[in-house]
Design an enzyme around this catalytic site. Structure first.
Site, mmCIF file in Angstrom:
data_model
loop_
_atom_site.group_PDB
_atom_site.id
_atom_site.type_symbol
_atom_site.label_atom_id
_atom_site.label_comp_id
_atom_site.label_asym_id
_atom_site.label_seq_id
_atom_site.Cartn_x
_atom_site.Cartn_y
_atom_site.Cartn_z
ATOM 1 N N LYS A 35 -1.937 -9.168 2.553
ATOM 2 C CA LYS A 35 -3.274 -9.735 2.321
ATOM 3 C C LYS A 35 -4.333 -9.018 3.158
ATOM 4 O O LYS A 35 -5.370 -8.616 2.654
ATOM 5 C CB LYS A 35 -3.290 -11.229 2.666
ATOM 6 N N THR A 36 -4.030 -8.872 4.439
ATOM 7 C CA THR A 36 -5.004 -8.225 5.309
ATOM 8 C C THR A 36 -5.171 -6.761 4.884
ATOM 9 O O THR A 36 -6.271 -6.214 4.899
ATOM 10 C CB THR A 36 -4.556 -8.340 6.778
ATOM 11 N N ASP A 220 -10.678 -13.403 5.925
ATOM 12 C CA ASP A 220 -9.221 -13.397 6.108
ATOM 13 C C ASP A 220 -8.786 -14.779 6.614
ATOM 14 O O ASP A 220 -9.586 -15.510 7.191
ATOM 15 C CB ASP A 220 -8.847 -12.315 7.135
ATOM 16 N N GLU A 221 -7.511 -15.122 6.404
ATOM 17 C CA GLU A 221 -6.950 -16.392 6.907
ATOM 18 C C GLU A 221 -7.807 -17.592 6.487
ATOM 19 O O GLU A 221 -8.095 -18.475 7.303
ATOM 20 C CB GLU A 221 -6.845 -16.370 8.444
ATOM 21 N N GLN A 251 0.518 -21.209 5.764
ATOM 22 C CA GLN A 251 0.246 -20.837 7.150
ATOM 23 C C GLN A 251 -0.952 -21.582 7.722
ATOM 24 O O GLN A 251 -1.567 -21.140 8.684
ATOM 25 C CB GLN A 251 0.005 -19.332 7.253
ATOM 26 N N ARG A 608 6.636 -13.488 11.699
ATOM 27 C CA ARG A 608 6.079 -12.383 12.487
ATOM 28 C C ARG A 608 7.115 -11.286 12.669
ATOM 29 O O ARG A 608 6.802 -10.165 13.040
ATOM 30 C CB ARG A 608 5.640 -12.850 13.901
HETATM 31 P P1 ATP Z 1 0.015 -12.501 7.269
HETATM 32 O O1 ATP Z 1 0.097 -13.598 6.259
HETATM 33 O O2 ATP Z 1 1.074 -12.631 8.289
HETATM 34 O O3 ATP Z 1 -1.359 -12.323 7.810
HETATM 35 P P2 ATP Z 1 -0.499 -10.338 5.445
HETATM 36 O O4 ATP Z 1 -0.254 -10.858 4.090
HETATM 37 O O5 ATP Z 1 -1.884 -10.231 5.899
HETATM 38 O O6 ATP Z 1 0.384 -11.152 6.473
HETATM 39 P P3 ATP Z 1 -0.314 -7.557 6.165
HETATM 40 O O7 ATP Z 1 -0.382 -7.720 7.633
HETATM 41 O O8 ATP Z 1 -1.483 -7.046 5.436
HETATM 42 O O9 ATP Z 1 0.203 -8.920 5.510
HETATM 43 O O10 ATP Z 1 0.917 -6.642 5.774
HETATM 44 C C1 ATP Z 1 2.211 -6.826 6.336
HETATM 45 C C2 ATP Z 1 2.871 -5.481 6.578
HETATM 46 O O11 ATP Z 1 3.234 -4.895 5.332
HETATM 47 C C3 ATP Z 1 1.954 -4.494 7.259
HETATM 48 O O12 ATP Z 1 2.711 -3.704 8.141
HETATM 49 C C4 ATP Z 1 1.443 -3.654 6.089
HETATM 50 O O13 ATP Z 1 1.058 -2.377 6.497
HETATM 51 C C5 ATP Z 1 2.655 -3.604 5.181
HETATM 52 N N1 ATP Z 1 2.324 -3.438 3.754
HETATM 53 C C6 ATP Z 1 1.561 -4.244 2.997
HETATM 54 N N2 ATP Z 1 1.489 -3.786 1.721
HETATM 55 C C7 ATP Z 1 2.245 -2.665 1.668
HETATM 56 C C8 ATP Z 1 2.586 -1.722 0.628
HETATM 57 N N3 ATP Z 1 2.144 -1.862 -0.605
HETATM 58 N N4 ATP Z 1 3.388 -0.698 0.964
HETATM 59 C C9 ATP Z 1 3.838 -0.547 2.212
HETATM 60 N N5 ATP Z 1 3.571 -1.387 3.240
HETATM 61 C C10 ATP Z 1 2.777 -2.438 2.976
HETATM 62 MG MG MG Z 2 -2.920 -11.091 7.538
#
Ligand code: ATP
Ligand code: MG
Length: 723
Positions: A35-36, A220-221, A251, A608
């Site tokens: 997402k981020t 975000d969040e 979350q 995490r």
């Molecule tokens: P959270 O809910 O914990 O905030 P999130 O959904 O924001 O998580 P991110 O932190 O954006 O998730 O991504 C999680 C990990 O996966 C990061 O290390 C990111 O670089 C990697 N990632 C996300 N999408 C891809 C992709 N398409 N290919 C490779 N790596 C990815």
């Molecule tokens: Mg995130």
């Protein structure tokens, strides 16, 4: 950079989100699904492909750390992260708004931020002056009441429940507090949000300006936004603004602070045409960790529902360590970390998470004992240390003489023979004439004979001192100014001459603050016409985004609360204190609905971890000075067997196949109750547990039912359901 490059490294739904035509949309997805990452790529897309200007972007994150992370990622991706883009937390962005328009926000140009500790102190004083019983109307309850109302957007005059004595007293406290803040030019954390919201609401010109400017708003969040934050986003978005939010209902962990997960649904209704994009592939964790997280969260009833999968292999099993006590627990973690280092892996990639800050102390001790470098992310914040607050108080008085909390703090520090009696006099005048403490002191000095000559001269010299500190350092660079105030206020000598060992380390911290002010001044700050000192003082309150690398050590384990770990990821994660009464917390066991929030928190913690995850619980531990003994957390039994490996203290035996132990822990789980818990019995109806005896099969609970019947019941047979 071309569009193709921006989309590489993204999966299909992520690409859809990043390259969507400018519109409102929501990315609803589980942990670690990117997402981020989508948010960052989206900003880059808007700039590079849609050719939006940097000034059109506002991105809101939850912590300063996350804001910095976002700027870094953007910088890596497209090599820019300029001041023109407003990227920050709700608080820092609100502050920025208020600085730019303090006049229209009815604030003095030298307004200062009040942190929660000072808020409590101020309230304590005011409650006393109102002659209220400070037990019943405690500062902490009052702070809760006030913050809660502000988070709902309510001013004292908007709350109209004057019928009840209790409510009207709360309202009186709120009003007295607010009046005092206005007089002193102080703004607390919730006020930052509410005040900037009101600014936009009441000043059409300012509102129009920002609505036209911020055509791209990203949050975000989003699951953790509260009412006023939601309204803040809504009022900022004008006809041509497009809002993108990302979040995960699983979350949502700030319900206790007024966050409303329903804001996700409200968003879909309020922002017409908003579509929902779902991401299901997790890129963070190995499969065992992910399966465990999915299983845990499935025990919650209130969910929008989603499933995560990964292409990663199963990876290691999750270790569940049953420790003898908290010492043994810490030692187990140390030995795992040593093993990790032997594998030539970096400690930077490890985190130890806990439910409450109080749990950190013993971990710190054992890590120190074993020479394992660590970095503590919570606990007493640097800027909240006593000596730092002393020095900041002098600096605050220089900026704003009417800052009552700063005045109270240093009027007699170092000691200058101004006792409580004199202070009480000053307060009395301030109450009677609605003056600030500074003004009251001057008033007292003017009217001869009200103070003894010794006291009067002490008070006079304090006033002169502050004026002089201001005059003599005005033209100096920030760090020289800080340094001079440290010395000329008498603080430095006071600590240097102290016999207490702790005061020596305090000198180190004070010098650290001087260094920090030098670093801060070397950054460019162009928020408004604030002086560097004013700006620096605000930074010490809300971390305006300069990375604070005090105590930062290379290659160190990170220690933080589970709340603080939101949005982050680590190769190896430990979660300690997995016990009923700690995690889930005692309070959550008593109140209905909160258990689900606690489970979401556990879900945040577990997700995490990328490769290795260890959960620990102890048979007994010392907490808040008492020895306690709790059952293993129910969350452990909600993880599927095949994902976990159990280890018990001393024996080091692999307990994976020990069915008997599992069965008995299951009985424990089914028969676990706590005093005060609300339960339901098929025949007797609703009741409350008032006593417990025995364990396992023999556990009996005493319940008082709604019809006032009191009964002892054998827990395994009673089939009580928890409310
Ligand atoms: P959270 O809910 O914990 O905030 P999130 O959904 O924001 O998580 P991110 O932190 O954006 O998730 O991504 C999680 C990990 O996966 C990061 O290390 C990111 O670089 C990697 N990632 C996300 N999408 C891809 C992709 N398409 N290919 C490779 N790596 C990815
Ligand atoms: Mg995130």
């Amino acid at each position: 950079m071309d569009a193709f490059k921006l989309l590489s490294g993204l999966n299909e739904p992520q690409r859809v989100a990043v390259s969507a035509p400018r519109s409102h949309f929501l990315v609803l997805a589980g942990a670690g699904s990117g997402k981020t990452r989508v948010l960052v790529h989206r900003i880059a897309w808007l700039l590079e492909v849609e050719k939006c200007s940097e000034t059109s972007i506002m991105a809101v994150t939850f912590t300063t750390k996350a804001a910095k992370e976002m700027k870094d990622r953007l910088d890596k991706l497209i090599g820019i992260a300029k001041e023109d883009m407003w990227i920050g937390t709700f608080h820092s962005l609100s502050y920025r708004l208020l600085c730019s328009h303090y006049l229209q926000a009815h604030l003095p140009s030298n307004f200062q931020i009040l942190d929660s500790e000072d808020q409590s102190r101020l309230l304590e004083r005011l409650i006393k002056s109102m002659n209220l019983d400070s037990k019943k109307w405690s500062a902490s309850k009052s702070a809760c009441y006030i913050n809660n109302k502000k988070e709902k957007g309510l001013r004292p005059q908007d709350i109209n429940n004057y019928d009840s004595f209790t409510e009207s007293t709360w309202i009186r406290i709120y009003k007295t507090y607010q009046d005092s803040c206005e007089r002193s030019g102080l703004v607390d954390f919730s006020e930052l949000l509410l005040r900037s919201y009101e600014l936009l609401r009441d000043q059409p010109q300012i509102r129009d300006y920002y609505q036209t400017r911020f055509t791209n708003i990203l949050v975000d969040e989003f699951q953790d936004t509260n009412h006023i934050q939601y309204e803040w986003i809504r009022i900022l978005s004008g006809v041509s603004s497009k809002v993108v939010i990302v979040g995960d209902d699983d979350q949502s962990i700030y319900g206790w602070r007024g966050a409303q997960v329903e804001n996700i649904q409200r968003f879909i209704q309020d922002f017409s045409g908003a579509v929902t994009i779902r991401l299901e592939q997790n890129y963070r964790s190995q499969n065992n960790i992910l399966v465990a997280a999915n299983s845990l969260i499935s025990y919650n009833n209130v969910r929008l529902g989603k499933k995560l999968w990964t292409e990663e292999g199963n990876g290691d099993q999750i270790i569940i360590y049953h420790a003898l006590d908290d010492l043994d627990e810490a030692r187990f973690i140390v030995s795992s970390l040593k093993e990790w280092v032997r594998e030539e892996r970096s400690l930077d990639q490890c985190a130890i998470l806990y439910r409450t800050n109080a749990q950190a102390r013993i971990l710190e001790e054992i890590l120190l004992e074993n020479n394992i470098p660590y970095q503590l992310y919570s606990g007493t914040h640097f800027f909240q240390r006593k000596e730092i607050k002393d020095l900041l108080a002098y600096l605050r008085l220089i900026v704003n003489r009417n800052d009552d909390t700063a005045f109270e703090r240093v009027i007699n520090t170092p000691l200058r023979r101004i006792g409580t009696q004199t202070l009480e006099r000053i307060r009395q005048i301030s109450r009677d004439y609605k003056l600030t403490l500074w003004q009251s002191s001057q008033e007292l000095l003017k009217r001869k004979g009200l103070l003894g000559s010794m006291v009067a001269s002490s008070l006079k010299s304090f006033i002169v001192l502050v004026d002089e500190l201001d005059q003599s350092t005005k033209e100096f660079p920030l760090d020289v100014q800080t340094q001079q105030v440290l010395h000329n206020s008498g603080l430095w000598i006071m600590y240097r001459d102290s016999k207490k060992e702790i005061d020596q380390s305090r000198i180190g911290n004070l010098e650290e603050l001087v260094t920090l002010s030098r670093k801060y001044a070397s950054f460019q700050h162009t928020y408004s016409e604030m002086t560097p000192l004013q700006d620096f003082l605000s930074y010490t309150m809300i971390d305006l985004g300069v990375e604070n690398d005090r105590n930062k050590r290379k290659d160190s384990v990170k220690l933080m609360t589970v709340h603080g770990s939101k949005g982050l990821e680590f190769l190896q994660v430990f979660i300690v204190g997995m016990e009923e009464g700690i995690f889930p917390s005692q309070i959550s066991l008593k109140k209905g609905g909160e258990l689900e929030e606690e489970r979401r928190l556990a879900y945040v913690g577990i997700t995490r971890a990328m490769q290795r995850l260890t959960l620990t619980y102890a048979k007994k531990r010392r907490l808040y000075g008492q020895e306690v003994s709790y059952m293993p957390s129910r969350f452990i039994s909600e993880l599927p067997d095949h994902c976990v490996k159990k280890i018990v203290f001393n024996t080091g035996m692999d307990q994976h196949l020990n069915k008997e132990a599992m069965a008995s822990s299951l009985i424990d789980k089914e028969t676990y109750f706590s005093i005060g818990q609300r339960v339901n019995h098929k025949k007797f109806g609703l009741g409350t547990v008032i006593n417990i005896s025995g364990i396992g099969k023999d556990r009996r609970v005493q319940v008082v039912f709604k019809n006032q019947d009191v009964k002892w019941l054998v827990a395994v047979y009673a089939r009580l359901s928890v409310q």
